[in-house]
Design a protein around this motif. Structure first.
Motif, PDB file in Angstrom:
ATOM      1  N   VAL A 282     -52.440 -20.305 -19.502  1.00  0.00           N
ATOM      2  CA  VAL A 282     -52.990 -19.018 -19.045  1.00  0.00           C
ATOM      3  C   VAL A 282     -51.853 -18.257 -18.365  1.00  0.00           C
ATOM      4  O   VAL A 282     -51.744 -18.252 -17.139  1.00  0.00           O
ATOM      5  CB  VAL A 282     -54.166 -19.235 -18.067  1.00  0.00           C
ATOM      6  N   PRO A 283     -50.974 -17.641 -19.142  1.00  0.00           N
ATOM      7  CA  PRO A 283     -49.775 -17.033 -18.550  1.00  0.00           C
ATOM      8  C   PRO A 283     -50.081 -15.793 -17.715  1.00  0.00           C
ATOM      9  O   PRO A 283     -51.057 -15.082 -17.947  1.00  0.00           O
ATOM     10  CB  PRO A 283     -48.931 -16.687 -19.775  1.00  0.00           C
ATOM     11  N   ASP A 284     -49.203 -15.596 -16.726  1.00  0.00           N
ATOM     12  CA  ASP A 284     -49.201 -14.365 -15.919  1.00  0.00           C
ATOM     13  C   ASP A 284     -50.505 -14.145 -15.167  1.00  0.00           C
ATOM     14  O   ASP A 284     -50.931 -12.996 -14.974  1.00  0.00           O
ATOM     15  CB  ASP A 284     -48.901 -13.146 -16.801  1.00  0.00           C
ATOM     16  N   ARG A 285     -51.144 -15.236 -14.767  1.00  0.00           N
ATOM     17  CA  ARG A 285     -52.364 -15.087 -13.967  1.00  0.00           C
ATOM     18  C   ARG A 285     -52.253 -15.949 -12.709  1.00  0.00           C
ATOM     19  O   ARG A 285     -51.801 -17.094 -12.776  1.00  0.00           O
ATOM     20  CB  ARG A 285     -53.605 -15.518 -14.755  1.00  0.00           C
ATOM     21  N   PRO A 286     -52.639 -15.413 -11.544  1.00  0.00           N
ATOM     22  CA  PRO A 286     -52.632 -16.235 -10.335  1.00  0.00           C
ATOM     23  C   PRO A 286     -53.668 -17.355 -10.441  1.00  0.00           C
ATOM     24  O   PRO A 286     -54.605 -17.281 -11.242  1.00  0.00           O
ATOM     25  CB  PRO A 286     -52.977 -15.239  -9.230  1.00  0.00           C
ATOM     26  N   ILE A 287     -53.506 -18.375  -9.634  1.00  0.00           N
ATOM     27  CA  ILE A 287     -54.302 -19.598  -9.772  1.00  0.00           C
ATOM     28  C   ILE A 287     -55.017 -19.908  -8.466  1.00  0.00           C
ATOM     29  O   ILE A 287     -54.405 -19.889  -7.393  1.00  0.00           O
ATOM     30  CB  ILE A 287     -53.390 -20.787 -10.160  1.00  0.00           C
ATOM     31  N   HIS A 288     -56.324 -20.182  -8.561  1.00  0.00           N
ATOM     32  CA  HIS A 288     -57.055 -20.763  -7.441  1.00  0.00           C
ATOM     33  C   HIS A 288     -56.713 -22.254  -7.372  1.00  0.00           C
ATOM     34  O   HIS A 288     -56.700 -22.935  -8.409  1.00  0.00           O
ATOM     35  CB  HIS A 288     -58.568 -20.619  -7.627  1.00  0.00           C
ATOM     36  N   ALA A 289     -56.460 -22.763  -6.190  1.00  0.00           N
ATOM     37  CA  ALA A 289     -56.133 -24.191  -6.048  1.00  0.00           C
ATOM     38  C   ALA A 289     -57.012 -24.808  -4.969  1.00  0.00           C
ATOM     39  O   ALA A 289     -57.247 -24.204  -3.913  1.00  0.00           O
ATOM     40  CB  ALA A 289     -54.657 -24.370  -5.688  1.00  0.00           C
ATOM     41  N   ALA A 290     -57.523 -26.003  -5.269  1.00  0.00           N
ATOM     42  CA  ALA A 290     -58.375 -26.723  -4.320  1.00  0.00           C
ATOM     43  C   ALA A 290     -57.877 -28.155  -4.204  1.00  0.00           C
ATOM     44  O   ALA A 290     -57.510 -28.782  -5.206  1.00  0.00           O
ATOM     45  CB  ALA A 290     -59.840 -26.710  -4.779  1.00  0.00           C
ATOM     46  N   GLY A 291     -57.868 -28.696  -2.978  1.00  0.00           N
ATOM     47  CA  GLY A 291     -57.415 -30.059  -2.747  1.00  0.00           C
ATOM     48  C   GLY A 291     -58.407 -30.831  -1.915  1.00  0.00           C
ATOM     49  O   GLY A 291     -58.991 -30.295  -0.966  1.00  0.00           O
ATOM     50  N   TYR A 292     -58.613 -32.094  -2.261  1.00  0.00           N
ATOM     51  CA  TYR A 292     -59.595 -32.951  -1.602  1.00  0.00           C
ATOM     52  C   TYR A 292     -58.868 -34.061  -0.846  1.00  0.00           C
ATOM     53  O   TYR A 292     -58.046 -34.774  -1.422  1.00  0.00           O
ATOM     54  CB  TYR A 292     -60.532 -33.527  -2.661  1.00  0.00           C
ATOM     55  N   CYS A 293     -59.178 -34.204   0.441  1.00  0.00           N
ATOM     56  CA  CYS A 293     -58.650 -35.290   1.261  1.00  0.00           C
ATOM     57  C   CYS A 293     -57.117 -35.259   1.234  1.00  0.00           C
ATOM     58  O   CYS A 293     -56.508 -34.247   1.541  1.00  0.00           O
ATOM     59  CB  CYS A 293     -59.222 -36.617   0.774  1.00  0.00           C
ATOM     60  N   LEU A 294     -56.477 -36.351   0.873  1.00  0.00           N
ATOM     61  CA  LEU A 294     -55.019 -36.397   0.805  1.00  0.00           C
ATOM     62  C   LEU A 294     -54.484 -35.391  -0.201  1.00  0.00           C
ATOM     63  O   LEU A 294     -53.383 -34.852  -0.031  1.00  0.00           O
ATOM     64  CB  LEU A 294     -54.569 -37.816   0.448  1.00  0.00           C
ATOM     65  N   GLY A 295     -55.267 -35.109  -1.250  1.00  0.00           N
ATOM     66  CA  GLY A 295     -54.870 -34.074  -2.191  1.00  0.00           C
ATOM     67  C   GLY A 295     -54.807 -32.704  -1.534  1.00  0.00           C
ATOM     68  O   GLY A 295     -53.977 -31.865  -1.906  1.00  0.00           O
ATOM     69  N   GLY A 296     -55.671 -32.461  -0.553  1.00  0.00           N
ATOM     70  CA  GLY A 296     -55.620 -31.209   0.192  1.00  0.00           C
ATOM     71  C   GLY A 296     -54.397 -31.128   1.083  1.00  0.00           C
ATOM     72  O   GLY A 296     -53.787 -30.063   1.241  1.00  0.00           O
ATOM     73  N   THR A 297     -54.017 -32.247   1.698  1.00  0.00           N
ATOM     74  CA  THR A 297     -52.795 -32.278   2.492  1.00  0.00           C
ATOM     75  C   THR A 297     -51.592 -31.977   1.605  1.00  0.00           C
ATOM     76  O   THR A 297     -50.710 -31.192   1.976  1.00  0.00           O
ATOM     77  CB  THR A 297     -52.629 -33.653   3.157  1.00  0.00           C
ATOM     78  N   LEU A 298     -51.552 -32.609   0.424  1.00  0.00           N
ATOM     79  CA  LEU A 298     -50.455 -32.353  -0.512  1.00  0.00           C
ATOM     80  C   LEU A 298     -50.447 -30.897  -0.967  1.00  0.00           C
ATOM     81  O   LEU A 298     -49.379 -30.280  -1.072  1.00  0.00           O
ATOM     82  CB  LEU A 298     -50.589 -33.279  -1.718  1.00  0.00           C
ATOM     83  N   LEU A 299     -51.628 -30.335  -1.212  1.00  0.00           N
ATOM     84  CA  LEU A 299     -51.700 -28.932  -1.612  1.00  0.00           C
ATOM     85  C   LEU A 299     -51.183 -28.018  -0.503  1.00  0.00           C
ATOM     86  O   LEU A 299     -50.497 -27.026  -0.780  1.00  0.00           O
ATOM     87  CB  LEU A 299     -53.139 -28.568  -1.981  1.00  0.00           C
ATOM     88  N   SER A 300     -51.482 -28.344   0.746  1.00  0.00           N
ATOM     89  CA  SER A 300     -50.980 -27.545   1.871  1.00  0.00           C
ATOM     90  C   SER A 300     -49.458 -27.583   1.926  1.00  0.00           C
ATOM     91  O   SER A 300     -48.804 -26.557   2.163  1.00  0.00           O
ATOM     92  CB  SER A 300     -51.563 -28.070   3.182  1.00  0.00           C
TER      93      SER A 300
END
Length: 558
Positions: A282-300
């Motif tokens: 999906v080129p040239d489009r901004p992305i919503h990102a969600a992280g759960y638990c440790l995945g959320g820490t990594l996303l931060s």
């Protein structure tokens, strides 16, 4: 060898905590007198109560009541004598030990918490609910069934013993929950694979979709399909039904050959690679990102590094029960100090990873009454089995953690709190959460023993962004897997602008209105306000890429 005997808990760390407590108690004669007086008072109450079993003027719990979260003595049978006296004597003993191990002047708060926690674990072993002769529910069932419950309990114990002796053997109750057949069944394709992740793109279920795709980053201390359990409680299906293009990372379960995987590898080979792949689909489009638990820490961490480097691909950031500051991470921090981390590192060195049993054991200790001793009473004394559920089957599908990554995680985040204090480095340069200006949706859960909600709430003063915070009922897992229409869910929600004054967690809880029902619709509404006009769905995968198969993929089975 030592770790096998202690369950991975450092004897040195435990000894130092008890020495700190004992030395300061020995130097506090006034406190000793108070403790002795409390013991005498409790014994006198029990003795007096034992002489007045049938006194109608006395209530069932006139000496001490169980705490609201303590369900061991909630059945009406416990109001009868002498079992009521057994329970009250035990609760008085627990209260006395709590008073004896806390409030000692000069004791380090961390050591005090370790002593109090470990004493409570030992006392819970001897609760009257754990023994057939002192448990009225068990005695009643035994008389009614002619001892059949004990025979069934023996069978249950033997079955559990076989599972211990033969690790990986699924229980009979979990047999109907098969990954790819009854759980993790949302249709999709594997669109990318490397040594660490498989990236799943889920098939659209609506004619039009929001132009911005959504990437979900689960924790790798759990399998990703907690967010795609059965069709009725799958967050993935709910999102696709609301017109979102969903991508999910499925982490590979590491083995001894992955011992040198670093924490930053999960960022570069995981989140960043997933973002790059989504950008090709999906080129040239901004992305919503969600992280759960440790995945959320990594996303931060990833979002802060991207903000530092001027990478503006993230449209929004959502965190599910994820911590960015670990100074108040609940009772889990009792297992994390220099001695304990060194002990875990030595234990992991031989295998190259943290085994599933150590991780599961730590989480069970945090809720031992619910996860250990209630099961002893139900399974072995009453001869029952809890009804199998998809969440229970997922919880039994444990994962491992590579040696280097886990060591870095414990030292940099838990011990040193580098992320919250601006010392965490990505590509050799420090990152700070205050560089994040992307709108955030943050979910904490009310009874979370892994990521306490007041710890997740700290993101309010760490980032420079609009933050919509949700406090959901339930715990770390059941509070997140909260589909609309399911009974018992409620939440509070409130938005703080980037320039708005800070409101403390207690004040926030008082002024934020309580809403009955799931928080999922609130998140969907927030995402829709951050999204563009619906468009045609994108293709599944990259046009000229190899066929990597359908969801749920291969890594979820490792």
């Amino acid at each position: 060898m030592l770790a096998r005997m202690t369950g991975g808990i450092s004897p040195a760390a435990l000894s130092m905590a008890y020495l700190d407590w004992a030395c300061h108690l020995a130097a506090a004669p006034q406190r000793q007198i108070e403790i002795a007086h409390n013991a005498w008072h409790a014994m006198r109450l029990v003795a007096e109560r034992s002489l007045h079993f049938s006194d109608p003027r006395r209530g069932a719990w006139d000496l001490i009541k169980p705490q609201a979260a303590d369900h061991r003595f909630s059945k009406p049978q416990w109001a009868t004598q002498p079992f009521n006296l057994f329970a009250q004597a035990f609760l008085l003993g627990e209260e006395w030990w709590h008073n004896a191990t806390t409030g000692i002047r000069g004791v380090d708060p961390a050591n005090e918490a370790v002593v109090d926690f470990s004493i409570r674990q030992l006392l819970d072993m001897f609760a009257p609910s754990n023994f057939a002769a002192t448990n009225p529910e068990v005695l009643e069932r035994t008389f009614q069934s002619g001892g059949e419950n004990l025979a069934f309990g023996w069978q249950n114990w033997l079955a559990d013993l076989m599972q211990v002796l033969r690790p990986g053997t699924p229980s009979s109750g979990d047999a109907k929950f098969v990954v790819g057949e009854t759980v993790a069944t949302a249709p999709g394709r594997i669109v990318f694979r490397n040594r660490l992740i498989e990236l799943i793109q889920y098939a659209p279920t609506t004619e039009k979709v929001r132009p911005e795709p959504l990437l979900i980053v689960p924790a790798w201390i759990m399998k990703y399909y907690i967010l795609d359990l059965s069709p009725h409680n799958s967050l993935v299906r709910y999102l696709t039904d609301q017109g979102f293009t969903v991508f999910m990372i499925s982490w590979r379960n590491p083995g001894a050959e992955d011992r040198d995987l670093a924490f930053d590898d999960y960022r570069s080979l995981g989140v960043m690679t997933a973002l790059d792949t989504i950008g090709k689909i999906v080129p040239d489009r901004p992305i919503h990102a969600a992280g759960y638990c440790l995945g959320g820490t990594l996303l931060s961490i990833t979002a802060a590094a991207m903000a530092r480097d001027g990478d503006e691909r993230l449209k929004t950031i959502t965190l599910f029960a994820a911590q960015t500051d670990f100074t108040e991470a609940g009772e889990l921090t009792l297992f994390i100090n220099e001695s304990q981390v060194a002990f875990l590192e030595d234990m992991m060195w031989e295998r190259g990873y943290l085994d599933t049993t150590q991780m599961a054991g730590a989480f069970q200790l945090l809720r031992s009454n619910d996860l250990i001793w209630s099961r002893v009473s139900r399974d072995y004394l009453l001869g029952e089995r809890a009804h199998a559920s998809d969440l229970m089957a997922w919880n039994a599908d444990a994962t491992r953690l590579p040696y280097r990554m886990h060591s870095e995680y414990l030292r940099k985040l838990f011990l040193n709190n580098d992320l919250a204090e601006g010392r965490y480095r990505v590509d050799g340069k420090p990152i700070v959460l205050s560089d994040i200006h992307t709108p955030m949706f943050v979910v904490g859960t009310l009874r979370d023993h892994v990521a306490p909600w007041k710890s997740t709430y700290k993101v309010h003063y760490e980032v420079d962004a609009d933050v919509t915070f949700v406090l959901a009922s339930g715990g770390h897992n059941a509070g997140i897997v909260a589909p609309p229409g399911e009974q018992g869910h409620s939440h509070q929600v409130r938005t703080k602008g980037a320039d708005a004054p800070y409101l403390g967690p207690d004040e926030w809880q008082q002024v934020s209105p309580r809403v009955e029902g799931s928080w999922w619709p609130a998140w969907i509404g927030w995402l829709e306000r951050q999204s563009g006009t619906p468009v045609d769905p994108p293709q599944l995968g990259i046009g000229n890429a190899d066929d990597l198969g359908n969801a749920p993929g291969d890594y979820v089975h490792t």
